[in-house]
Motif scaffolding. Structure first.
Motif, PDB file in Angstrom:
ATOM      1  N   ILE A  14       0.846  -1.207   0.000  1.00  0.00           N
ATOM      2  CA  ILE A  14       0.000   0.000   0.000  1.00  0.00           C
ATOM      3  C   ILE A  14       0.877   1.252   0.000  1.00  0.00           C
ATOM      4  O   ILE A  14       0.637   2.205  -0.754  1.00  0.00           O
ATOM      5  CB  ILE A  14      -0.942  -0.004   1.216  1.00  0.00           C
ATOM      6  N   GLN A  15       1.902   1.243   0.840  1.00  0.00           N
ATOM      7  CA  GLN A  15       2.764   2.417   0.938  1.00  0.00           C
ATOM      8  C   GLN A  15       3.492   2.687  -0.378  1.00  0.00           C
ATOM      9  O   GLN A  15       3.631   3.848  -0.789  1.00  0.00           O
ATOM     10  CB  GLN A  15       3.774   2.222   2.066  1.00  0.00           C
ATOM     11  N   GLN A  16       3.961   1.609  -1.035  1.00  0.00           N
ATOM     12  CA  GLN A  16       4.772   1.802  -2.224  1.00  0.00           C
ATOM     13  C   GLN A  16       3.937   2.013  -3.486  1.00  0.00           C
ATOM     14  O   GLN A  16       4.219   2.923  -4.281  1.00  0.00           O
ATOM     15  CB  GLN A  16       5.701   0.586  -2.418  1.00  0.00           C
TER      16      GLN A  16
ATOM     17  N   ALA B 264       0.429   2.335  -3.726  1.00  0.00           N
ATOM     18  CA  ALA B 264      -0.827   3.074  -3.626  1.00  0.00           C
ATOM     19  C   ALA B 264      -0.625   4.506  -3.146  1.00  0.00           C
ATOM     20  O   ALA B 264      -1.415   5.381  -3.493  1.00  0.00           O
ATOM     21  CB  ALA B 264      -1.802   2.356  -2.686  1.00  0.00           C
ATOM     22  N   LEU B 265       0.441   4.733  -2.374  1.00  0.00           N
ATOM     23  CA  LEU B 265       0.701   6.075  -1.857  1.00  0.00           C
ATOM     24  C   LEU B 265       1.868   6.744  -2.592  1.00  0.00           C
ATOM     25  O   LEU B 265       1.701   7.813  -3.188  1.00  0.00           O
ATOM     26  CB  LEU B 265       0.978   6.013  -0.356  1.00  0.00           C
ATOM     27  N   ASN B 266       3.047   6.098  -2.552  1.00  0.00           N
ATOM     28  CA  ASN B 266       4.210   6.689  -3.232  1.00  0.00           C
ATOM     29  C   ASN B 266       4.052   6.668  -4.746  1.00  0.00           C
ATOM     30  O   ASN B 266       4.368   7.656  -5.430  1.00  0.00           O
ATOM     31  CB  ASN B 266       5.486   5.943  -2.824  1.00  0.00           C
ATOM     32  N   MET B 267       3.597   5.544  -5.269  1.00  0.00           N
ATOM     33  CA  MET B 267       3.330   5.405  -6.710  1.00  0.00           C
ATOM     34  C   MET B 267       1.863   4.992  -6.852  1.00  0.00           C
ATOM     35  O   MET B 267       1.553   3.800  -6.787  1.00  0.00           O
ATOM     36  CB  MET B 267       4.248   4.334  -7.334  1.00  0.00           C
ATOM     37  N   PRO B 268       0.970   5.928  -7.044  1.00  0.00           N
ATOM     38  CA  PRO B 268      -0.474   5.617  -7.028  1.00  0.00           C
ATOM     39  C   PRO B 268      -0.923   4.817  -8.250  1.00  0.00           C
ATOM     40  O   PRO B 268      -1.687   5.280  -9.087  1.00  0.00           O
ATOM     41  CB  PRO B 268      -1.129   6.991  -6.979  1.00  0.00           C
TER      42      PRO B 268
ATOM     43  N   PRO C 276      -5.332   1.304  -5.983  1.00  0.00           N
ATOM     44  CA  PRO C 276      -6.036   1.985  -4.886  1.00  0.00           C
ATOM     45  C   PRO C 276      -5.578   1.455  -3.534  1.00  0.00           C
ATOM     46  O   PRO C 276      -5.091   0.323  -3.423  1.00  0.00           O
ATOM     47  CB  PRO C 276      -7.507   1.650  -5.152  1.00  0.00           C
ATOM     48  N   THR C 277      -5.748   2.267  -2.503  1.00  0.00           N
ATOM     49  CA  THR C 277      -5.367   1.843  -1.159  1.00  0.00           C
ATOM     50  C   THR C 277      -6.331   0.808  -0.586  1.00  0.00           C
ATOM     51  O   THR C 277      -5.984   0.096   0.354  1.00  0.00           O
ATOM     52  CB  THR C 277      -5.330   3.049  -0.211  1.00  0.00           C
TER      53      THR C 277
ATOM     54  N   ARG D 240      -7.581  -4.137 -10.341  1.00  0.00           N
ATOM     55  CA  ARG D 240      -6.794  -3.138  -9.627  1.00  0.00           C
ATOM     56  C   ARG D 240      -7.043  -3.199  -8.121  1.00  0.00           C
ATOM     57  O   ARG D 240      -6.115  -3.026  -7.332  1.00  0.00           O
ATOM     58  CB  ARG D 240      -7.109  -1.735 -10.161  1.00  0.00           C
ATOM     59  N   THR D 241      -8.278  -3.458  -7.729  1.00  0.00           N
ATOM     60  CA  THR D 241      -8.573  -3.530  -6.295  1.00  0.00           C
ATOM     61  C   THR D 241      -8.134  -4.854  -5.670  1.00  0.00           C
ATOM     62  O   THR D 241      -7.875  -4.915  -4.460  1.00  0.00           O
ATOM     63  CB  THR D 241     -10.072  -3.333  -6.033  1.00  0.00           C
TER      64      THR D 241
END
Length: 316
Positions: free
Chosen positions: A155-157, A159-163, A166-167, A182-183
């Motif tokens: 999630i961090q890599q 979904a957040l850093n490289m969106p 989705p989270t 994707r989900t």
């Protein structure tokens, strides 16, 4: 073929007995819950008279064997009870949540098997060379990584850093297949990696043992194409990994409970968390029972696959 059908029928005939045992175990364990279903349904401010009336209407004060018999009767009718207010049928809640957990488990299993076979065969074919050394490092790291921790890192890599993904959340494949992938991608990877690493080690060990057998040297000496040799060896080598595949599916099912919470997926994991945090014994009991039965069914299917892959035990 007759021997296979006989053994298959023997496995299937044991299923009702094992389901009864699972139902008994789940029922007995739930009796140790400190939550009183009557006060949980009526509220802590309910009078003792209201509690007594509710218990009498639902058989809560009956002897334990009688309650178990009533539980089995309701189970045979597909009645798993109702949730605490708003009083929805537990079976309906499970019917809505179980398909998602099944999708996640199957997707994780398929990904794990593909990775395990690819890595295990590569490690065996390049035994004691650099690809095998890389495989050993990756497999040890994969086994050591917990699924929930890997999920948080993904999630961090991604979904957040490289969106890219989705989270969390869920998209129905009927609405958008691409959105569904994707989900489900990150949750499936989180589940698959530890299982793939464990299975890959078994595949490599089995492949190495088979590659040293006389029939392989004979096939190579007769000029059989390497692809055909590997295919034959792989079929024999998969017998051992198949014996633990059912256990790995159980790991995937149990791991999905935590992964669904991390990625906010409305599956069986969310139901269990909802039941535990809300003190809903009927919801917890029904959800755990269905997961256990699903685990049993998967193990029976794996046993049948084992019979197909290993003809030698059909004569047992």
């Amino acid at each position: 073929m007759v021997a296979f059908l006989r053994l298959a029928l023997r496995r299937l005939a044991m299923m009702p007995v094992m389901i009864l045992g699972i139902a008994l175990l789940v029922f007995v364990v739930m009796q140790f819950s400190p939550v009183d279903p009557a006060y949980n349904a009526l509220g802590d401010s309910a009078s003792p008279e209201a509690r007594a009336a509710f218990a009498a209407a639902h058989g809560l004060d009956d002897p334990l064997p009688l309650r178990y018999i009533n539980f089995l009767g309701q189970l045979l009718q597909g009645d798993l009870g109702v949730t605490v207010p708003p009083g929805q049928p537990v079976a309906d809640r499970i019917a809505a949540a179980f398909p998602l957990t099944l999708q996640l488990t199957i997707l994780g299993l398929v990904l794990a098997v593909i990775l395990a076979v690819a890595l295990g065969v590569t490690g065996a074919m390049y035994r004691d060379r650099w690809p095998d050394q890389v495989f050993r490092v990756l497999s040890m790291a994969g086994v050591a990584v917990p699924s929930f921790w890997l999920g948080v890192l993904l999630i961090q890599q991604f979904a957040l850093n490289m969106p890219v993904f989705p989270t969390g959340g869920y998209t129905n494949p009927a609405d958008s297949f691409t959105g569904w992938l994707r989900t489900m991608a990150l949750p499936a990877i989180s589940l698959a990696v530890p299982v793939a690493a464990s299975l890959a080690r078994l595949v490599r060990t089995s492949m190495v043992a088979e590659l040293d057998r006389d029939y392989v040297r004979t096939a190579r000496g007769n000029g059989l194409p390497p692809f055909l040799v590997v295919r034959s060896v792989l079929r024999n080598a998969l017998v051992t990994p198949l014996t633990v595949l059912g256990i790995k599916v159980g790991y995937l099912l149990s791991g999905a409970v935590v992964i669904e919470a991390i990625f906010d997926l409305p599956g069986m994991g969310k139901l269990i968390l909802e039941g535990v945090t809300g003190g809903d014994t009927a919801l917890v009991q029904g959800t755990v029972l269905m997961i256990a039965i699903a685990f049993l069914v998967v193990n029976v299917i794996v046993d049948l696959l084992y019979l197909l892959v290993n003809p030698r035990i059909r004569t047992v």
